[in-house]
Design a protein around this motif. Structure first.
Motif, mmCIF file in Angstrom:
data_model
loop_
_atom_site.group_PDB
_atom_site.id
_atom_site.type_symbol
_atom_site.label_atom_id
_atom_site.label_comp_id
_atom_site.label_asym_id
_atom_site.label_seq_id
_atom_site.Cartn_x
_atom_site.Cartn_y
_atom_site.Cartn_z
ATOM 1 N N MET A 1 0.828 -1.211 0.000
ATOM 2 C CA MET A 1 0.000 0.000 0.000
ATOM 3 C C MET A 1 0.858 1.256 0.000
ATOM 4 N N ALA A 2 2.046 1.178 0.599
ATOM 5 C CA ALA A 2 2.889 2.365 0.733
ATOM 6 C C ALA A 2 3.345 2.911 -0.613
ATOM 7 N N ASP A 3 3.398 2.051 -1.657
ATOM 8 C CA ASP A 3 3.858 2.539 -2.948
ATOM 9 C C ASP A 3 2.714 3.078 -3.810
ATOM 10 N N GLU A 4 1.484 3.089 -3.271
ATOM 11 C CA GLU A 4 0.369 3.691 -3.995
ATOM 12 C C GLU A 4 0.457 5.208 -3.872
ATOM 13 N N PRO A 5 -0.060 5.945 -4.869
ATOM 14 C CA PRO A 5 0.052 7.410 -4.846
ATOM 15 C C PRO A 5 -0.637 8.039 -3.633
ATOM 16 N N LEU A 6 0.082 8.941 -2.973
ATOM 17 C CA LEU A 6 -0.475 9.710 -1.862
ATOM 18 C C LEU A 6 -0.779 11.102 -2.397
ATOM 19 N N VAL A 7 -2.068 11.421 -2.502
ATOM 20 C CA VAL A 7 -2.472 12.656 -3.178
ATOM 21 C C VAL A 7 -3.425 13.464 -2.305
ATOM 22 N N GLU A 16 -18.428 24.652 -0.591
ATOM 23 C CA GLU A 16 -17.709 23.777 0.329
ATOM 24 C C GLU A 16 -16.216 23.883 0.073
ATOM 25 N N THR A 17 -15.447 24.144 1.118
ATOM 26 C CA THR A 17 -13.992 24.063 1.001
ATOM 27 C C THR A 17 -13.620 22.653 1.434
ATOM 28 N N GLY A 18 -13.330 21.807 0.457
ATOM 29 C CA GLY A 18 -13.054 20.413 0.747
ATOM 30 C C GLY A 18 -11.597 20.074 0.495
ATOM 31 N N VAL A 19 -10.985 19.371 1.444
ATOM 32 C CA VAL A 19 -9.608 18.899 1.292
ATOM 33 C C VAL A 19 -9.578 17.426 1.675
ATOM 34 N N GLY A 20 -9.188 16.592 0.722
ATOM 35 C CA GLY A 20 -9.126 15.163 0.977
ATOM 36 C C GLY A 20 -7.737 14.625 0.723
ATOM 37 N N ILE A 21 -7.389 13.552 1.382
ATOM 38 C CA ILE A 21 -6.105 12.890 1.165
ATOM 39 C C ILE A 21 -6.380 11.406 0.987
ATOM 40 N N VAL A 22 -5.870 10.840 -0.115
ATOM 41 C CA VAL A 22 -6.043 9.415 -0.358
ATOM 42 C C VAL A 22 -4.696 8.780 -0.684
ATOM 43 N N ARG A 23 -4.592 7.504 -0.352
ATOM 44 C CA ARG A 23 -3.445 6.709 -0.796
ATOM 45 C C ARG A 23 -4.014 5.599 -1.674
ATOM 46 N N GLY A 24 -3.782 5.704 -2.985
ATOM 47 C CA GLY A 24 -4.394 4.768 -3.918
ATOM 48 C C GLY A 24 -5.895 4.964 -3.938
ATOM 49 N N THR A 25 -6.632 3.967 -3.465
ATOM 50 C CA THR A 25 -8.089 4.094 -3.350
ATOM 51 C C THR A 25 -8.531 4.059 -1.886
ATOM 52 N N THR A 26 -7.591 4.341 -0.987
ATOM 53 C CA THR A 26 -7.906 4.356 0.449
ATOM 54 C C THR A 26 -8.018 5.789 0.950
ATOM 55 N N SER A 318 -5.236 10.754 -7.643
ATOM 56 C CA SER A 318 -4.493 9.525 -7.397
ATOM 57 C C SER A 318 -4.530 8.624 -8.628
ATOM 58 N N GLU A 319 -5.684 8.581 -9.272
ATOM 59 C CA GLU A 319 -5.816 7.763 -10.483
ATOM 60 C C GLU A 319 -4.969 8.340 -11.615
ATOM 61 N N MET A 320 -4.876 9.671 -11.681
ATOM 62 C CA MET A 320 -4.018 10.317 -12.688
ATOM 63 C C MET A 320 -2.557 9.911 -12.486
ATOM 64 N N VAL A 321 -2.111 9.938 -11.232
ATOM 65 C CA VAL A 321 -0.727 9.564 -10.917
ATOM 66 C C VAL A 321 -0.494 8.096 -11.242
ATOM 67 N N ALA A 322 -1.434 7.243 -10.817
ATOM 68 C CA ALA A 322 -1.282 5.800 -11.007
ATOM 69 C C ALA A 322 -1.222 5.424 -12.483
ATOM 70 N N ARG A 323 -1.952 6.154 -13.320
ATOM 71 C CA ARG A 323 -1.992 5.834 -14.749
ATOM 72 C C ARG A 323 -0.985 6.641 -15.561
#
Length: 376
Positions: A1-7, A16-26, A318-323
């Motif tokens: 999981m650690a090598d999945e994109p952290l975005v 809405e001021t929204g800020v999200g952080i995902v690692r891969g699809t988590t 994250s999907e942009m980075v992964a692809r």
């Protein structure tokens, strides 16, 4: 999981001021600061009020998300931001903040599409999106049927609202009924105690010669408002619960009917529903009922992920980075009418920048950061 994109993703298309952080699809963090209370007295979102609220909330919300995720800004693999569509001034606040963080951190920047993000967020709940996926997006600003074979590069519009979006209609009818703003949640609540068949309201664009996948709620809104006015003019009490239920049923009937038809016509066995109105309980139950009858698998994120949020932007980033999609260039700008056919706004690779007058020459110091920088 650690090598999945952290975005980290930033969403400021509306209020809405929204800020999200995902690692891969988590999903690691989903911080939101809402200015809805500041707009309530106006009965709708005021762009200038929204923009100023984003300015005040941006840095604290980013810091809250980083703390919630337990990561440092230096650990990020990229910063994604909604580049459009949305309110121009509100979008500019988010894009400017994303540029500043990305440049200071030496990280790639990804300007992404708000609508494509609403589809991609479902990956955080139900795993990778099937390809192709049919998506019904319904909110205060849009009602769209979209077919995506690749969420990062190929999103095709099947149909859209030609006047009021579904969420707008909910807000306007709630205003006529004196139920306050926003209208969606309160009408849903009253409708649960009403009869959806009490009043026969029109279903827009459902005739044999009408566009198969387009939506129209303006006529419905007018019909409901006139029915209420006639009751009041006659000195009769308006049955708020029955009106809410009957109006809501007219909206979700059309939405689900057209979405299922599009799936059948295109041979797609998955339907994803997103956007703020996807939190509506009747829309969810009727969609489930009709999808089961048609042999279609329904995917709907939990209500908090349906409304505007930073998690959905981070998910698409994250999907942009992964692809391996190209990062956006530093001249990325907000586009209030960004078409859904552009899931992201690319540019030159962030590791390189062209010399003026020499498109073939590169140098690698675009991300040099001074020693005194906050993140060095």
């Amino acid at each position: 999981m650690a090598d999945e994109p952290l975005v980290l993703g930033i969403e400021t298309s509306c209020d809405e001021t929204g800020v999200g952080i995902v690692r891969g699809t988590t999903l690691l963090a989903d911080a939101i600061a809402s200015s809805v209370d500041e707009h309530a007295r106006f009965g709708g979102v005021v762009p200038e009020v929204a923009s100023r609220a984003h300015l005040e909330a941006m840095v604290p919300t980013i810091e809250r998300a980083l703390k919630e995720a337990g990561v440092s800004a230096r650990d990020l693999d990229g910063i994604a931001v909604t580049a459009g569509p949305g309110l121009a001034g509100a979008l500019l606040v988010g894009v400017s903040a994303a540029k500043a963080y990305a440049y200071a951190l030496g990280k790639p920047l990804y300007g992404v599409n708000h609508l494509a993000s609403h589809i991609c967020v479902d990956q955080l709940e139900h795993g990778a999106l099937p390809e192709p996926t049919m998506a019904l997006l319904v909110s205060g600003g849009h009602s769209s049927l979209l077919l995506s074979s690749d969420i990062t590069s190929d999103v095709r519009p099947m149909g859209a609202t030609i006047d009021d979006a579904a969420g707008e209609a909910f807000d306007k009818i709630a205003r006529v009924l004196n139920l306050g703003f926003p209208g969606g949640p309160v009408i849903d609540r009253y409708a649960k105690e009403g009869d959806p068949n009490a009043i026969s309201f029109p279903r827009g664009l459902t005739g044999p010669r009408d566009p198969a996948y387009d939506f129209s709620f303006s006529g419905l809104k007018t019909a409901v408002a006139r029915w209420i006015e006639a009751k009041r003019a006659a000195g009769e009490e308006v049955p708020v619960r029955d009106v809410s239920a009957s109006f809501q049923e007219a909206v979700v009937d059309v939405l689900t009917r057209k979405a299922v038809r599009a799936c059948k016509d295109e041979g797609v066995d998955h339907l994803m529903i997103g956007g703020g109105v996807a939190a509506n309980s009747r829309l969810r139950s009727l969609a489930q009922e009709r999808c089961e009858a048609a042999g279609i698998r329904l995917r709907v994120p939990r209500p908090k992920l349906c409304t505007d949020n930073g998690a959905m932007v981070a998910a698409l980033g994250s999907e942009m980075v992964a692809r391996g999609r190209p990062a956006s260039s530093w001249d990325l700008s907000a586009d209030s009418s960004l078409p859904v056919t552009d899931p992201h706004v690319p540019g030159h690779d962030h590791d390189h920048v062209h010399e003026a007058g020499d498109p073939g020459h590169h140098h690698d110091h675009v991300h040099e950061v001074g020693e005194g920088n906050l993140y060095s």
